[in-house]
Design a protein around this motif. Structure first.
Motif, PDB file in Angstrom:
ATOM      1  N   GLY A  60       0.803  -1.220   0.000  1.00  0.00           N
ATOM      2  CA  GLY A  60       0.000   0.000   0.000  1.00  0.00           C
ATOM      3  C   GLY A  60       0.836   1.269   0.000  1.00  0.00           C
ATOM      4  O   GLY A  60       0.291   2.368   0.140  1.00  0.00           O
ATOM      5  N   LEU A  61       2.152   1.112  -0.161  1.00  0.00           N
ATOM      6  CA  LEU A  61       3.098   2.233  -0.206  1.00  0.00           C
ATOM      7  C   LEU A  61       3.093   3.066   1.081  1.00  0.00           C
ATOM      8  O   LEU A  61       3.400   4.251   1.069  1.00  0.00           O
ATOM      9  CB  LEU A  61       2.831   3.126  -1.422  1.00  0.00           C
ATOM     10  CG  LEU A  61       2.857   2.419  -2.787  1.00  0.00           C
ATOM     11  CD1 LEU A  61       2.487   3.404  -3.891  1.00  0.00           C
ATOM     12  CD2 LEU A  61       4.205   1.778  -3.042  1.00  0.00           C
ATOM     13  N   LEU A  62       2.747   2.412   2.194  1.00  0.00           N
ATOM     14  CA  LEU A  62       2.754   3.086   3.491  1.00  0.00           C
ATOM     15  C   LEU A  62       4.074   2.887   4.234  1.00  0.00           C
ATOM     16  O   LEU A  62       4.420   3.680   5.104  1.00  0.00           O
ATOM     17  CB  LEU A  62       1.608   2.568   4.362  1.00  0.00           C
ATOM     18  CG  LEU A  62       0.202   2.827   3.837  1.00  0.00           C
ATOM     19  CD1 LEU A  62      -0.828   2.079   4.665  1.00  0.00           C
ATOM     20  CD2 LEU A  62      -0.082   4.316   3.839  1.00  0.00           C
ATOM     21  N   LEU A  63       4.777   1.803   3.885  1.00  0.00           N
ATOM     22  CA  LEU A  63       6.052   1.499   4.544  1.00  0.00           C
ATOM     23  C   LEU A  63       7.171   1.471   3.517  1.00  0.00           C
ATOM     24  O   LEU A  63       6.935   1.206   2.331  1.00  0.00           O
ATOM     25  CB  LEU A  63       6.000   0.129   5.240  1.00  0.00           C
ATOM     26  CG  LEU A  63       5.014  -0.030   6.392  1.00  0.00           C
ATOM     27  CD1 LEU A  63       5.091  -1.441   6.960  1.00  0.00           C
ATOM     28  CD2 LEU A  63       5.257   1.000   7.490  1.00  0.00           C
ATOM     29  N   THR A  71      12.783  -8.340   7.955  1.00  0.00           N
ATOM     30  CA  THR A  71      13.612  -8.482   9.153  1.00  0.00           C
ATOM     31  C   THR A  71      14.218  -7.142   9.543  1.00  0.00           C
ATOM     32  O   THR A  71      14.250  -6.787  10.728  1.00  0.00           O
ATOM     33  CB  THR A  71      14.703  -9.547   8.927  1.00  0.00           C
ATOM     34  OG1 THR A  71      14.078 -10.784   8.558  1.00  0.00           O
ATOM     35  CG2 THR A  71      15.531  -9.772  10.182  1.00  0.00           C
ATOM     36  N   LEU A  72      14.659  -6.384   8.575  1.00  0.00           N
ATOM     37  CA  LEU A  72      15.217  -5.063   8.860  1.00  0.00           C
ATOM     38  C   LEU A  72      14.142  -4.135   9.423  1.00  0.00           C
ATOM     39  O   LEU A  72      14.392  -3.390  10.381  1.00  0.00           O
ATOM     40  CB  LEU A  72      15.840  -4.460   7.598  1.00  0.00           C
ATOM     41  CG  LEU A  72      16.505  -3.098   7.759  1.00  0.00           C
ATOM     42  CD1 LEU A  72      17.643  -3.162   8.775  1.00  0.00           C
ATOM     43  CD2 LEU A  72      17.036  -2.610   6.420  1.00  0.00           C
ATOM     44  N   LEU A  73      12.941  -4.183   8.865  1.00  0.00           N
ATOM     45  CA  LEU A  73      11.847  -3.372   9.402  1.00  0.00           C
ATOM     46  C   LEU A  73      11.543  -3.757  10.851  1.00  0.00           C
ATOM     47  O   LEU A  73      11.325  -2.883  11.703  1.00  0.00           O
ATOM     48  CB  LEU A  73      10.588  -3.521   8.539  1.00  0.00           C
ATOM     49  CG  LEU A  73      10.628  -2.875   7.163  1.00  0.00           C
ATOM     50  CD1 LEU A  73       9.398  -3.282   6.344  1.00  0.00           C
ATOM     51  CD2 LEU A  73      10.734  -1.359   7.260  1.00  0.00           C
ATOM     52  N   ALA A  74      11.533  -5.066  11.142  1.00  0.00           N
ATOM     53  CA  ALA A  74      11.271  -5.526  12.517  1.00  0.00           C
ATOM     54  C   ALA A  74      12.358  -5.051  13.469  1.00  0.00           C
ATOM     55  O   ALA A  74      12.066  -4.598  14.584  1.00  0.00           O
ATOM     56  CB  ALA A  74      11.158  -7.049  12.545  1.00  0.00           C
ATOM     57  N   ILE A  75      13.603  -5.135  13.039  1.00  0.00           N
ATOM     58  CA  ILE A  75      14.709  -4.671  13.881  1.00  0.00           C
ATOM     59  C   ILE A  75      14.565  -3.186  14.177  1.00  0.00           C
ATOM     60  O   ILE A  75      14.721  -2.742  15.313  1.00  0.00           O
ATOM     61  CB  ILE A  75      16.066  -4.973  13.213  1.00  0.00           C
ATOM     62  CG1 ILE A  75      16.341  -6.482  13.220  1.00  0.00           C
ATOM     63  CG2 ILE A  75      17.206  -4.213  13.891  1.00  0.00           C
ATOM     64  CD1 ILE A  75      17.495  -6.899  12.332  1.00  0.00           C
ATOM     65  N   TYR A  76      14.242  -2.423  13.148  1.00  0.00           N
ATOM     66  CA  TYR A  76      14.127  -0.976  13.317  1.00  0.00           C
ATOM     67  C   TYR A  76      12.934  -0.606  14.200  1.00  0.00           C
ATOM     68  O   TYR A  76      13.021   0.301  15.026  1.00  0.00           O
ATOM     69  CB  TYR A  76      14.009  -0.281  11.957  1.00  0.00           C
ATOM     70  CG  TYR A  76      14.275   1.189  12.056  1.00  0.00           C
ATOM     71  CD1 TYR A  76      15.567   1.690  11.957  1.00  0.00           C
ATOM     72  CD2 TYR A  76      13.251   2.083  12.295  1.00  0.00           C
ATOM     73  CE1 TYR A  76      15.820   3.050  12.073  1.00  0.00           C
ATOM     74  CE2 TYR A  76      13.487   3.442  12.407  1.00  0.00           C
ATOM     75  CZ  TYR A  76      14.778   3.912  12.298  1.00  0.00           C
ATOM     76  OH  TYR A  76      15.024   5.249  12.421  1.00  0.00           O
ATOM     77  N   GLY A 115      10.370   6.190  11.220  1.00  0.00           N
ATOM     78  CA  GLY A 115      11.543   5.553  10.620  1.00  0.00           C
ATOM     79  C   GLY A 115      11.226   4.505   9.553  1.00  0.00           C
ATOM     80  O   GLY A 115      12.041   4.251   8.676  1.00  0.00           O
ATOM     81  N   ILE A 116      10.042   3.884   9.641  1.00  0.00           N
ATOM     82  CA  ILE A 116       9.724   2.800   8.698  1.00  0.00           C
ATOM     83  C   ILE A 116       8.689   3.201   7.646  1.00  0.00           C
ATOM     84  O   ILE A 116       8.552   2.522   6.636  1.00  0.00           O
ATOM     85  CB  ILE A 116       9.265   1.517   9.413  1.00  0.00           C
ATOM     86  CG1 ILE A 116       7.935   1.707  10.133  1.00  0.00           C
ATOM     87  CG2 ILE A 116      10.350   0.998  10.334  1.00  0.00           C
ATOM     88  CD1 ILE A 116       7.308   0.411  10.649  1.00  0.00           C
ATOM     89  N   ARG A 117       7.983   4.288   7.873  1.00  0.00           N
ATOM     90  CA  ARG A 117       6.953   4.636   6.895  1.00  0.00           C
ATOM     91  C   ARG A 117       7.564   5.311   5.665  1.00  0.00           C
ATOM     92  O   ARG A 117       8.626   5.908   5.733  1.00  0.00           O
ATOM     93  CB  ARG A 117       5.862   5.496   7.515  1.00  0.00           C
ATOM     94  CG  ARG A 117       6.282   6.887   7.851  1.00  0.00           C
ATOM     95  CD  ARG A 117       5.135   7.620   8.552  1.00  0.00           C
ATOM     96  NE  ARG A 117       5.619   8.894   9.029  1.00  0.00           N
ATOM     97  CZ  ARG A 117       5.192  10.053   8.541  1.00  0.00           C
ATOM     98  NH1 ARG A 117       4.269  10.095   7.618  1.00  0.00           N
ATOM     99  NH2 ARG A 117       5.692  11.183   9.009  1.00  0.00           N
TER     100      ARG A 117
END
Length: 190
Positions: free
Chosen positions: A139-142, A148-153, A187-189
């Motif tokens: 959905g182009l929101l993240l 895994t990198l998104l989870a870490i962040y 940081g992730i969006r």
């Protein structure tokens, strides 16, 4: 064959987690775990043949408990930010409520004891979060980054926040938690 008492298994797990929190995995011995649990060392060997078997069983047990808490009241259909915030707050509460167990999971994951099947099990337990990330990327929101990198962040800063909260009395002040989540979200969006 002697029947195992589930209560003693829980005592052993709690003792091992406390000791890891104080001194780390490397210095852990079966004798110190038994002493901390208030059991005879021989009794401990009735439950686990060696330290590695105990640590592996404890990791599986702790990881499954932590994951269950992480996804408490989670609904994949909720709006993305709300769903991620719920998971994030669940993780923070779990880290504070089960601090020794959380520290153990973290240390075990980066230890030489960690096996490939346990890495896979750990990734499998995160499937609902990864599906949420995929939905957000689609959905182009993240940001279009590895899950895994998104989870870490998203989750990594929680360790430091939990430590700060523990130093300040152990309760989660809502404005602090809201501000910390907003930083992670930003940081992730996309």
């Amino acid at each position: 064959m002697k029947l195992k008492d589930e209560g003693k298994t829980e005592l052993i797990y709690a003792a091992a987690c406390r000791l890891v929190g104080r001194a780390g995995i490397a210095g852990l011995t079966m004798a110190t775990i038994a002493r901390e649990a208030g059991l005879a060392t021989g009794t401990l060997y009735t439950y686990f043949p060696n330290k590695e078997a105990l640590l592996r069983a404890l990791y599986r047990h702790a990881k499954l408990r932590t994951t269950k808490a992480l996804f408490r009241d989670f609904n994949e259909q909720e709006p993305l930010r709300l769903a991620l915030q719920k998971i994030w707050l669940n993780y923070l509460r779990t880290r504070l409520d089960s601090y020794d167990e959380s520290v153990f999971v973290e240390q075990y994951y980066t230890s030489p004891y960690m096996q490939a099947d346990e890495v896979q099990m750990s990734l499998d337990t995160m499937a609902p979060l990864f599906r949420l990330f995929d939905r957000g990327k689609k959905g182009l929101l993240l940001k279009d980054l590895d899950n895994t990198l998104l989870a870490i962040y998203l989750m990594g800063p929680l360790r430091e926040l939990a430590g700060l909260i523990r130093l300040q009395g152990g309760t989660v002040p809502s404005p602090l938690a809201d501000a910390a989540f907003s930083l992670c979200w930003d940081g992730i969006r996309s």
